[in-house]
Design a protein around this motif. Structure first.
Motif, PDB file in Angstrom:
ATOM      1  N   ASP A 254       0.755  -1.263   0.003  1.00  0.00           N
ATOM      2  CA  ASP A 254      -0.108  -0.607  -0.091  1.00  0.00           C
ATOM      3  C   ASP A 254       0.821   1.241  -0.226  1.00  0.00           C
ATOM      4  O   ASP A 254       2.214   1.136   0.628  1.00  0.00           O
ATOM      5  N   GLU A 255       0.292   2.116  -0.695  1.00  0.00           N
ATOM      6  CA  GLU A 255       1.287   3.517  -0.295  1.00  0.00           C
ATOM      7  C   GLU A 255       1.577   3.826   1.201  1.00  0.00           C
ATOM      8  O   GLU A 255       3.012   4.337   1.093  1.00  0.00           O
ATOM      9  N   VAL A 256       1.075   3.458   1.895  1.00  0.00           N
ATOM     10  CA  VAL A 256       1.578   3.496   3.842  1.00  0.00           C
ATOM     11  C   VAL A 256       2.674   2.859   4.023  1.00  0.00           C
ATOM     12  O   VAL A 256       3.746   2.679   4.579  1.00  0.00           O
ATOM     13  N   ASP A 257       2.756   2.110   3.103  1.00  0.00           N
ATOM     14  CA  ASP A 257       4.294   0.752   2.833  1.00  0.00           C
ATOM     15  C   ASP A 257       5.693   1.434   2.385  1.00  0.00           C
ATOM     16  O   ASP A 257       6.434   1.175   2.677  1.00  0.00           O
ATOM     17  N   LEU A 258       4.782   2.856   1.313  1.00  0.00           N
ATOM     18  CA  LEU A 258       5.696   3.401   1.088  1.00  0.00           C
ATOM     19  C   LEU A 258       6.823   4.707   1.373  1.00  0.00           C
ATOM     20  O   LEU A 258       6.719   5.891   0.838  1.00  0.00           O
ATOM     21  N   PRO A 259       7.175   4.571   2.806  1.00  0.00           N
ATOM     22  CA  PRO A 259       7.505   6.389   2.909  1.00  0.00           C
ATOM     23  C   PRO A 259       8.810   6.434   2.924  1.00  0.00           C
ATOM     24  O   PRO A 259      10.167   5.817   2.278  1.00  0.00           O
ATOM     25  N   GLY A 260       9.148   8.230   2.527  1.00  0.00           N
ATOM     26  CA  GLY A 260      10.162   8.354   1.822  1.00  0.00           C
ATOM     27  C   GLY A 260      10.303   8.478   0.133  1.00  0.00           C
ATOM     28  O   GLY A 260      10.980   8.869  -0.608  1.00  0.00           O
ATOM     29  N   PHE A 261       8.619   7.903  -0.474  1.00  0.00           N
ATOM     30  CA  PHE A 261       8.773   7.642  -1.272  1.00  0.00           C
ATOM     31  C   PHE A 261       7.835   9.104  -2.008  1.00  0.00           C
ATOM     32  O   PHE A 261       6.783   8.968  -1.092  1.00  0.00           O
ATOM     33  N   GLU A 262       7.598   9.364  -3.137  1.00  0.00           N
ATOM     34  CA  GLU A 262       6.548  10.353  -3.652  1.00  0.00           C
ATOM     35  C   GLU A 262       5.602   9.059  -4.381  1.00  0.00           C
ATOM     36  O   GLU A 262       6.510   8.797  -5.370  1.00  0.00           O
ATOM     37  N   VAL A 263       4.473   9.471  -4.414  1.00  0.00           N
ATOM     38  CA  VAL A 263       3.626   7.969  -4.739  1.00  0.00           C
ATOM     39  C   VAL A 263       3.237   9.190  -5.969  1.00  0.00           C
ATOM     40  O   VAL A 263       2.602   9.974  -6.177  1.00  0.00           O
ATOM     41  N   LEU A 264       3.855   8.501  -7.817  1.00  0.00           N
ATOM     42  CA  LEU A 264       3.497   8.668  -8.556  1.00  0.00           C
ATOM     43  C   LEU A 264       2.075   7.983  -8.968  1.00  0.00           C
ATOM     44  O   LEU A 264       1.481   8.736  -9.659  1.00  0.00           O
ATOM     45  N   SER A 265       2.186   7.172  -9.323  1.00  0.00           N
ATOM     46  CA  SER A 265       0.600   5.996  -9.709  1.00  0.00           C
ATOM     47  C   SER A 265      -0.127   5.184  -8.742  1.00  0.00           C
ATOM     48  O   SER A 265       0.862   3.893  -8.807  1.00  0.00           O
ATOM     49  N   VAL A 266      -0.441   4.177  -8.738  1.00  0.00           N
ATOM     50  CA  VAL A 266      -1.658   3.359  -8.548  1.00  0.00           C
ATOM     51  C   VAL A 266      -2.767   2.520  -9.476  1.00  0.00           C
ATOM     52  O   VAL A 266      -3.453   3.510  -9.547  1.00  0.00           O
ATOM     53  N   PHE A 267      -2.009   1.010  -9.216  1.00  0.00           N
ATOM     54  CA  PHE A 267      -3.212   1.020 -11.000  1.00  0.00           C
ATOM     55  C   PHE A 267      -3.321  -0.355 -10.247  1.00  0.00           C
ATOM     56  O   PHE A 267      -2.648  -1.558  -9.722  1.00  0.00           O
ATOM     57  N   LEU A 279       3.758   3.227  -8.480  1.00  0.00           N
ATOM     58  CA  LEU A 279       4.986   3.463  -9.096  1.00  0.00           C
ATOM     59  C   LEU A 279       5.680   4.883  -8.188  1.00  0.00           C
ATOM     60  O   LEU A 279       4.983   5.400  -8.142  1.00  0.00           O
ATOM     61  N   VAL A 280       6.311   4.766  -8.173  1.00  0.00           N
ATOM     62  CA  VAL A 280       6.677   5.793  -6.685  1.00  0.00           C
ATOM     63  C   VAL A 280       8.326   6.321  -7.557  1.00  0.00           C
ATOM     64  O   VAL A 280       9.524   6.287  -8.271  1.00  0.00           O
ATOM     65  N   ARG A 281       9.057   7.429  -6.410  1.00  0.00           N
ATOM     66  CA  ARG A 281      10.002   7.908  -7.158  1.00  0.00           C
ATOM     67  C   ARG A 281      10.826   8.496  -6.245  1.00  0.00           C
ATOM     68  O   ARG A 281      10.419   8.789  -4.774  1.00  0.00           O
ATOM     69  N   LYS A 282      12.395   8.329  -5.615  1.00  0.00           N
ATOM     70  CA  LYS A 282      12.764   8.807  -4.490  1.00  0.00           C
ATOM     71  C   LYS A 282      12.781  10.547  -5.127  1.00  0.00           C
ATOM     72  O   LYS A 282      13.822  10.403  -6.092  1.00  0.00           O
ATOM     73  N   PRO A 283      12.717  11.174  -3.858  1.00  0.00           N
ATOM     74  CA  PRO A 283      13.036  12.841  -3.848  1.00  0.00           C
ATOM     75  C   PRO A 283      14.210  12.964  -3.537  1.00  0.00           C
ATOM     76  O   PRO A 283      15.046  12.188  -3.748  1.00  0.00           O
ATOM     77  N   PHE A 284      14.525  14.529  -4.836  1.00  0.00           N
ATOM     78  CA  PHE A 284      16.027  14.943  -4.918  1.00  0.00           C
ATOM     79  C   PHE A 284      16.334  15.009  -3.838  1.00  0.00           C
ATOM     80  O   PHE A 284      17.746  15.030  -3.658  1.00  0.00           O
ATOM     81  N   PHE A 285      15.703  15.955  -2.663  1.00  0.00           N
ATOM     82  CA  PHE A 285      15.743  15.811  -1.149  1.00  0.00           C
ATOM     83  C   PHE A 285      15.834  15.072  -0.419  1.00  0.00           C
ATOM     84  O   PHE A 285      14.478  14.841  -0.011  1.00  0.00           O
ATOM     85  N   ASP A 286      16.493  14.151  -0.108  1.00  0.00           N
ATOM     86  CA  ASP A 286      16.114  12.808   1.004  1.00  0.00           C
ATOM     87  C   ASP A 286      16.262  13.665   2.379  1.00  0.00           C
ATOM     88  O   ASP A 286      17.550  13.699   2.495  1.00  0.00           O
ATOM     89  N   ASN A 287      14.414  12.790   2.951  1.00  0.00           N
ATOM     90  CA  ASN A 287      15.442  13.664   4.382  1.00  0.00           C
ATOM     91  C   ASN A 287      15.833  12.078   5.140  1.00  0.00           C
ATOM     92  O   ASN A 287      14.938  11.581   5.192  1.00  0.00           O
TER      93      ASN A 287
END
Length: 287
Positions: A254-267, A279-287
């Motif tokens: 689930d989306e909640v299982d993907l902390p630290g990512f930007e969620v782009l699409s769920v199909f 589909l998720v993306r790792k942010p350019f500025f990773d906290n």
């Protein structure tokens, strides 16, 4: 008329209690099999299970009783084992015939992979990933159909690194690819536990995570976090998941299982395709 149609659609959905009873019945029969190697009995049972789990239903997989959750977790392991044996048998057979890459459609679920790859490429391209330079597929197996289909029809200049923990699977896959010199240049097979791969993950524009990588939820989340930590900023991760009754076949993410990512699409598919696509993306500025 619209309300009657909606009512009709609602009535065609299989009730959760009937779905669960049938799943448990099939699980009991599969559990008693001496072997999960491809056979008429094995193929029939898993075909029935897949058809059952792709029927329209309103089941909430998180709300099912704990004993049914235990059955589900065991069923995912059984499905994964049977799928691996099926792929190995067909991949070994195809590797021994001439021009094996032209005979991939002999695999019984080939069209499902073609449709899933088409869907995934559309999602990727909609989010700016059109012709990535280098891609990793984690959990490729002996017959990495997604990589084959993507490389042939969608990502025609992309280099693919296929990771699998099983050297036997990689060896068979290499034999299939060796039949095509140009294809072989773009296709590499790496035998490794992805949890031991670190700096190399920085090289990929996009990483695919197969549905059966981390068949238990806690293991899968550790793998996702490991990939997130070591992949490059701005890189894409495509995670295969499962939704609704399909989660009796594959683990869900689930989306909640993907902390630290930007969620782009769920199909979530509603046709014969089994896997959901996240589909998720790792942010350019990773906290």
């Amino acid at each position: 008329m619209a309300s009657l149609q909606n009512q009709s659609n609602f009535e065609t959905k299989i009730p959760a209690e009937i779905l669960i009873a049938r799943v448990i019945q099939i699980h009991d029969r599969i559990s008693k099999l001496e072997s999960l190697r491809p056979s008429k009995q094995v193929n029939t049972l898993f075909s029935h299970l897949v058809k059952l789990c792709t029927l329209p239903s309103n089941i909430d997989i998180k709300a099912i009783p704990q004993d049914v959750q235990a059955v589900r977790e065991n069923l995912i392991l059984l499905c994964g084992h049977a799928e691996g044996l099926l792929e190995l048998e067909f991949a070994t057979f195809i590797s021994k015939i001439s021009r094996p890459l032209n005979n991939l459609d002999l695999f019984p679920y080939y069209n499902n992979y073609v449709e899933l790859a088409r869907l995934e490429y559309r999602i990727l391209s909609d989010n700016g990933v059109v012709q990535p330079k280098k891609v990793a597929f984690v959990g490729s197996g002996p017959m990495p159909l997604t990589s084959f289909v993507m490389a042939t029809h969608h990502m025609k200049s992309t280099h693919f690194d296929n990771y699998d923990i099983d050297e036997v699977a990689n060896d068979v896959a290499r034999r299939i690819v060796a039949s095509d010199n140009e294809f072989e240049k773009r296709m590499k097979f790496v035998t490794s536990d992805i949890m031991e791969v670190k700096e190399k993950l920085m090289e990929y524009d996009c990483i695919f995570l197969a549905a059966l990588v981390g068949m238990r939820k806690d293991r899968k989340l550790k793998i996702i976090e490991h990939v997130r930590k070591h992949m490059k900023a701005g890189g894409y991760l495509l995670v295969r998941s499962a939704n609704g009754a399909r989660a009796f076949l594959y683990p869900e993410v689930d989306e909640v299982d993907l902390p630290g990512f930007e969620v782009l699409s769920v199909f979530h598919p509603t046709n014969e395709v089994i896997n959901s696509v996240v589909l998720v993306r790792k942010p350019f500025f990773d906290n």
